[in-house]
Design an enzyme around this catalytic site. Sequence first.
Site, mmCIF file in Angstrom:
data_model
loop_
_atom_site.group_PDB
_atom_site.id
_atom_site.type_symbol
_atom_site.label_atom_id
_atom_site.label_comp_id
_atom_site.label_asym_id
_atom_site.label_seq_id
_atom_site.Cartn_x
_atom_site.Cartn_y
_atom_site.Cartn_z
ATOM 1 N N ALA A 110 0.873 -1.178 0.000
ATOM 2 C CA ALA A 110 0.000 0.000 0.000
ATOM 3 C C ALA A 110 0.912 1.231 0.000
ATOM 4 O O ALA A 110 2.095 1.133 0.336
ATOM 5 C CB ALA A 110 -0.923 0.012 1.218
ATOM 6 N N PHE A 111 0.368 2.390 -0.359
ATOM 7 C CA PHE A 111 1.236 3.565 -0.532
ATOM 8 C C PHE A 111 1.826 4.067 0.787
ATOM 9 O O PHE A 111 2.761 4.859 0.780
ATOM 10 C CB PHE A 111 0.484 4.696 -1.246
ATOM 11 N N LYS A 112 1.315 3.577 1.927
ATOM 12 C CA LYS A 112 1.863 3.984 3.219
ATOM 13 C C LYS A 112 3.359 3.651 3.325
ATOM 14 O O LYS A 112 4.077 4.260 4.110
ATOM 15 C CB LYS A 112 1.126 3.278 4.366
ATOM 16 N N ASP A 113 3.825 2.692 2.514
ATOM 17 C CA ASP A 113 5.236 2.306 2.549
ATOM 18 C C ASP A 113 6.173 3.457 2.155
ATOM 19 O O ASP A 113 7.286 3.543 2.663
ATOM 20 C CB ASP A 113 5.488 1.125 1.595
ATOM 21 N N MET A 116 6.445 5.488 5.431
ATOM 22 C CA MET A 116 6.955 4.761 6.605
ATOM 23 C C MET A 116 8.404 4.326 6.428
ATOM 24 O O MET A 116 9.187 4.381 7.371
ATOM 25 C CB MET A 116 6.100 3.529 6.886
#
Length: 468
Positions: A110-113, A116
């Site tokens: 997911a684009f949260k990577d 993070m």
Amino acid sequence: MEYISTRGKDGPLGYEQALLSGLARDGGLYLPVSYPRFEENEISEMAGLSYAELAGRIMARFTKGEIDEGEMTAMAADAYAGFTDPDVAPLKHLTGDIHVLELFHGPTIAFKDYAMQFLSRAFDRALQSAGRQAVILGATSGDTGSAALEAFQGREAVDIFILFPDGRVSPVQQRQMTSVDAAGAHAVAVAGDFDDCQAIVKSLFNDHGFRDKVGLSAVNSINWARLMPQIVYYFKAALELGAPDQKVAFSVPTGNFGNVFAGYVAMQMGLPVERLIIASNRNDILTRFFENGAMQRETVTPSLSPSMDIQVSSNFERLLFELLGRDGAKVAEIMARFAETGQFDLPAEAMKAAHGEFAAYRLDDEGTVAEIAASAADGMVLDPHSAVGVSAARRAVADGTVPAGTPVVALACAHPAKFDGAVAQATGTPPALPPHLADLMNRREKMHHADATADAVRDLVLAKRRDV
Ligand SMILES: *Cc1c(COP(=O)(O)O)cnc(C)c1O
């Protein structure tokens, strides 16, 4: 670069201080005192840079005096080395003027990577220079928790505890959290719902004795250093489509308003953006706001795109600050009113500026399933969040919001296999996980269980954190 609070009573302070504090002490969110601007020729010169070089060029402008471009490029190269596509954020053509930017080739798909993986390295550096340790505590309904555990595992200076509602996250999301097998990484199944998890986190942040003792820190999307890495892929996509000579529009599936605000910052930095399209599911508080200038909170209804099931978008305060001419006192007043009554209105002139830059669309579950089927017919399988964005892009082209011939980039925020139920409903076939996660559901689980009380979680943190 210095940072100030959207509520006007904290700062200016430096980048690493803003990073470690997360939320400003006056309850506001940090923003740079001004946006660094690239001239047209400087944007032209970015064409041909690698993803890490582009990230270094853009992000170092926000860390001037603390991290220079060379070091920032090295941090970005390290952060994105584990992404499975060499292009890091590949752009694919869907149909007509519509393109899809695939933001799901990181470790947790997911684009949260993007945020993070950078944030964990940024924390390491800042904690090392401050000579201290930290405990990161967060609550998750899914994607943020897995991205955070994956990114912070094995970081020497940080112990991370992620609370999730027991039995209420998807099997893939749970296994992504519980299969992280590293000292200092803790997935905690709480006997309660997501609101209970959030309430526990809030309560422990308000326990100042505990907070100081363990060096409590947060990685939710109010942290400025989480937004910064998301600016980069707007530049990357626009450059590929001909910027700065060609204007580009973006369609962004929106929950907490973090991703689309990063696009707004890219625009303030000089990227020629035609329009930012805010795409919501049936939890459409933002769409209603752009229709009538009134922000009105309602209850959250579960949808097929759960990462957007949000009523109060915490990053919206940053846009509010801009729309009100950076008047922190006014923002503080409006946010207090919103907390008390669940609503506020903006003056017509403030809305006028917003309408030139944004457009907003909503899509219900039925429409989401139909869009997944339609884009599959165009040759691309989308996850339900991405489908909400692509549908908004199609409508913005059809109704003339985006002029014909202007490319629209729809952000694909998760891999379809992360939300396989909805995809199977639309296409008849559940999508397969990518090779690096193919054995995910067979990996061993490691987790703690806790009662839904602050005391239980406090005891767990004190017992499990590494003492140095
Ligand atoms: C987090 C998330 C969103 C919402 O992004 P915001 O930055 O909160 O607006 C949309 N889609 C997916 C898949 C997400 O994980």
